[in-house]
Design an enzyme around this catalytic site. Structure first.
Site, PDB file in Angstrom:
ATOM      1  N   SER A 178       3.047  -1.716  10.646  1.00  0.00           N
ATOM      2  CA  SER A 178       4.591  -1.970  11.028  1.00  0.00           C
ATOM      3  C   SER A 178       5.246  -3.523  10.726  1.00  0.00           C
ATOM      4  CB  SER A 178       4.704  -1.797  12.639  1.00  0.00           C
ATOM      5  OG  SER A 178       4.436  -0.533  12.711  1.00  0.00           O
TER       6      SER A 178
ATOM      7  N   HIS B 116      -9.787   1.400   4.796  1.00  0.00           N
ATOM      8  CA  HIS B 116      -8.382   1.423   5.285  1.00  0.00           C
ATOM      9  C   HIS B 116      -8.715   2.658   6.534  1.00  0.00           C
ATOM     10  CE1 HIS B 116      -4.616   2.642   6.400  1.00  0.00           C
ATOM     11  NE2 HIS B 116      -4.257   1.479   5.959  1.00  0.00           N
TER      12      HIS B 116
ATOM     13  N   GLU C  87      -5.886  -4.658  10.878  1.00  0.00           N
ATOM     14  CA  GLU C  87      -4.930  -3.530  10.899  1.00  0.00           C
ATOM     15  C   GLU C  87      -5.059  -2.996  12.414  1.00  0.00           C
ATOM     16  OE1 GLU C  87      -2.578  -2.425   7.471  1.00  0.00           O
ATOM     17  OE2 GLU C  87      -4.238  -1.278   7.396  1.00  0.00           O
TER      18      GLU C  87
ATOM     19  N   LYS D 232       0.025   4.114  -0.242  1.00  0.00           N
ATOM     20  CA  LYS D 232      -0.670   5.480   0.267  1.00  0.00           C
ATOM     21  C   LYS D 232      -0.539   6.665  -0.774  1.00  0.00           C
ATOM     22  CE  LYS D 232      -0.632   3.383   4.980  1.00  0.00           C
ATOM     23  NZ  LYS D 232      -0.529   3.820   6.222  1.00  0.00           N
TER      24      LYS D 232
ATOM     25  N   GLY E 140       2.148   2.323  11.022  1.00  0.00           N
ATOM     26  CA  GLY E 140       3.202   3.277  10.524  1.00  0.00           C
ATOM     27  C   GLY E 140       3.779   3.857  12.002  1.00  0.00           C
TER      28      GLY E 140
ATOM     29  N   ASN F  65       0.901  -1.185   0.015  1.00  0.00           N
ATOM     30  CA  ASN F  65      -0.126  -0.022   0.016  1.00  0.00           C
ATOM     31  C   ASN F  65       0.883   1.214  -0.142  1.00  0.00           C
ATOM     32  OD1 ASN F  65      -1.711   2.094   0.471  1.00  0.00           O
ATOM     33  ND2 ASN F  65      -2.343   1.703   2.637  1.00  0.00           N
TER      34      ASN F  65
HETATM   35  P1  PGA Z   1       2.658   0.268   7.760  1.00  0.00           P
HETATM   36  O1  PGA Z   1       1.054   0.615   7.229  1.00  0.00           O
HETATM   37  O2  PGA Z   1       3.138  -0.838   7.048  1.00  0.00           O
HETATM   38  O3  PGA Z   1       3.472   1.545   7.396  1.00  0.00           O
HETATM   39  O4  PGA Z   1       2.513   0.266   9.330  1.00  0.00           O
HETATM   40  C1  PGA Z   1       0.207  -0.373   6.992  1.00  0.00           C
HETATM   41  C2  PGA Z   1      -0.899   0.356   6.348  1.00  0.00           C
HETATM   42  O5  PGA Z   1      -1.260   1.336   6.689  1.00  0.00           O
HETATM   43  O6  PGA Z   1      -1.660  -0.541   5.556  1.00  0.00           O
END
Ligand code: PGA
Length: 228
Positions: free
Chosen positions: A189, A94, A153, A9, A159, A7
């Site tokens: 993460s 999400h 999640e 983003k 993040g 992803n």
């Molecule tokens: P991350 O995000 O891997 O940066 O923790 C996961 C997500 O938001 O799908």
């Protein structure tokens, strides 16, 4: 079958996207047949990824789509249009969309309906609090043979560099599967060091990765682990 979803983003510039594609294309990665790799770039970058679809056997995904059908909905991007662009998967609901754009379980349901109508596979993102209600709504659809995926999640893990413990994720995945018998991915993460610990849990069917997917080399290393 394990799913590994990247992803991006709204995190990458055009130059960074091109560099990512170049590194991925030049890599020797060869994906095993029981691994499905899905890249979800920003809408405006979808086209750039098309050469990888045949060459590297990855699938194209989007990070959202419209809950509306084709018509007078200024600014929306429909499932119908995305299907024509070669999109196979869509991340829906999400937590960032739920938080910043006030998406509710009901809106997510409408997006799921649009996706399924055009044979786009929904990856429905849920957290510990919303999964029972979200799944209850999804279960009202007549799903027949349709494939969909859930991505668990935890908000505290997205993040932050603080992933949930694999055993705790496996327990929640089991709870989700009690309500709806679809694959459950984990996101939050995930990185090169911890990917294997999630993938070896029987109830975890794949990973949803953002930060660690933004550099092609890191993502390729994670694919190597998942391929084993
Ligand atoms: P991350 O995000 O891997 O940066 O923790 C996961 C997500 O938001 O799908």
């Amino acid at each position: 079958m394990k799913h590994i979803i990247a992803n991006f983003k709204a995190s990458l510039t055009e130059e960074e996207v091109n560099q990512w594609i170049k590194e991925f294309r030049n890599s020797s990665v060869s994906l095993s047949s029981n691994l499905e790799v899905v890249i979800c770039p920003a809408f405006v970058h979808l086209d750039e990824f098309k050469p990888l679809l045949d060459l590297k056997k990855v699938k194209l995904g989007v990070q959202d789509l419209s809950p509306q059908p084709q018509g007078a909905f200024t600014g929306e991007i429909t499932a119908q249009a995305l299907k024509k662009e070669g999109v196979t998967y869509a991340l829906l609901g999400h937590s960032e969309r739920r938080r910043h754009f006030k998406e509710t379980n009901e809106i997510v349901l409408e997006k799921v309906k649009q996706a399924l109508k055009y044979k786009i596979i929904p990856i429905i993102c849920v957290d510990r609090n919303n999964f029972p209600a979200q799944i209850k709504l999804i279960n009202q659809l007549s799903l027949d043979q349709e494939l969909l995926l859930f991505a668990y999640e935890p908000l505290s893990a997205i993040g932050t560099g603080k992933p949930e413990k694999p055993e705790a994720v496996a327990r929640i995945a089991q709870e989700i599967k009690k309500l709806s018998n679809y694959p459950v991915l984990y996101g939050g993460s995930v990185n090169l060091q911890n990917a294997a610990s999630f993938l070896k849990q029987a109830n975890i069917d794949g990973l949803l990765i953002s930060t660690a997917s933004l550099k092609a080399q890191t993502f390729l290393e994670i694919l190597k682990i998942a391929n084993e």
